[in-house]
Write a protein that holds these residues in place. Structure first.
Motif, short mmCIF file in Angstrom:
data_model
loop_
_atom_site.label_atom_id
_atom_site.label_comp_id
_atom_site.label_asym_id
_atom_site.label_seq_id
_atom_site.Cartn_x
_atom_site.Cartn_y
_atom_site.Cartn_z
N TYR A 28 28.99 -13.93 29.28
CA TYR A 28 28.57 -12.52 29.45
C TYR A 28 28.73 -11.70 28.18
N ALA A 29 29.57 -12.16 27.24
CA ALA A 29 29.81 -11.41 26.01
C ALA A 29 29.15 -12.05 24.80
N ARG A 30 28.41 -13.11 24.99
CA ARG A 30 27.74 -13.75 23.85
C ARG A 30 26.51 -12.95 23.44
N LYS A 37 29.16 -9.48 22.05
CA LYS A 37 29.09 -8.07 22.45
C LYS A 37 30.52 -7.56 22.45
N VAL A 38 30.75 -6.48 21.70
CA VAL A 38 32.12 -6.00 21.52
C VAL A 38 32.26 -4.51 21.83
N VAL A 39 33.51 -4.13 22.03
CA VAL A 39 33.89 -2.73 22.16
C VAL A 39 34.86 -2.47 21.02
N ILE A 40 34.54 -1.49 20.21
CA ILE A 40 35.39 -1.13 19.06
C ILE A 40 36.01 0.23 19.35
N TYR A 73 30.08 0.44 21.40
CA TYR A 73 29.58 -0.79 22.01
C TYR A 73 28.51 -1.34 21.09
N ALA A 74 28.62 -2.63 20.75
CA ALA A 74 27.66 -3.20 19.80
C ALA A 74 27.63 -4.71 19.91
N GLU A 75 26.61 -5.28 19.27
CA GLU A 75 26.55 -6.73 19.10
C GLU A 75 26.99 -7.01 17.67
N MET A 76 27.97 -7.90 17.54
CA MET A 76 28.59 -8.15 16.24
C MET A 76 28.50 -9.63 15.88
N PRO A 77 28.02 -9.94 14.67
CA PRO A 77 28.10 -11.34 14.22
C PRO A 77 29.59 -11.72 14.12
N PRO A 97 33.40 -5.74 28.36
CA PRO A 97 34.00 -6.08 29.65
C PRO A 97 33.07 -6.94 30.49
N PRO A 98 33.63 -7.78 31.37
CA PRO A 98 32.77 -8.60 32.23
C PRO A 98 31.97 -7.72 33.19
N PRO A 99 30.82 -8.20 33.61
CA PRO A 99 30.01 -7.40 34.53
C PRO A 99 30.74 -7.21 35.86
#
Length: 189
Positions: A28-30, A37-40, A73-77, A97-99
């Motif tokens: 779910y976070a890939r 997919k991250v939360v900063i 919230y973003a997508e991060m390499p 976070p998981p759905p």
């Protein structure tokens, strides 16, 4: 003492043997094959333009700043994880976070209804909801085998699974899954 960047990274984002830990990222976070997919979480002295500029330069995309919560919230390499964590205004970097799920099979236990529903000779109260009528004013409730004929729909509000979820939490009989028995499995709604 200054915080080291790796201390700001959540467990799944920690580098392993100098390489990013792609195997530890749940589905779910890939984000693609080499991202997450991250939360900063960031410090209050960072401005939105400053945050956007720095993160875009590090290759992050789909960036959404939630200023009231000081979260991005973003997508991060994964290769950029340590560089993101090294930014002076970054406090923590974790996975998205998981759905949410509609399962609530622990509600009976958390609400102590399992004790109230246990037979009196076993220390419980023998309560099942029999003879009790419960009003649920929520989204529409669809028929489910665990409700039998104990749900009487008076009006339809909006199409959503939430009304059925609430009804199951309160009066599910546990026929399909005994662990998902409701708090008052013989009540009517």
């Amino acid at each position: 003492m200054a915080l080291r960047p790796e201390w700001k990274l959540g467990g799944a984002l920690q580098p392993v043997n100098g390489k990013e830990a792609i195997g530890a990222i749940p589905d779910y976070a890939r984000a693609g094959t080499d991202g997450a997919k991250v939360v900063i979480r960031y410090a209050p002295n960072a401005s939105t333009p400053q945050i956007l500029k720095a993160l875009q330069e590090l290759g992050l995309c789909d960036i959404e700043v939630a200023a009231p919560f000081r979260a991005v919230y973003a997508e991060m390499p994964l290769a950029a994880a340590l560089r993101v964590a090294a930014l002076p205004w970054v406090l923590a970097v974790g996975l998205y976070p998981p759905p949410p799920t509609l399962y609530n099979n622990q509600g009976r236990i958390i609400g102590r209804a399992s004790v109230l529903g246990s037979p009196a000779d076993l220390g419980g109260r023998g309560l099942s909801g029999n003879g009790v009528k419960i009003g649920i004013w929520d989204a529409s409730i669809v028929h489910h085998v665990d409700f039998g004929d104990r749900v009487h729909v008076q009006e339809y509000e909006m199409i959503s699974d939430h009304g059925t979820h609430v009804a199951g939490t309160v009066l599910g009989a546990g026929l399909l899954n005994l662990d998902a028995k409701g708090m008052a499995p013989r009540a009517e709604a």
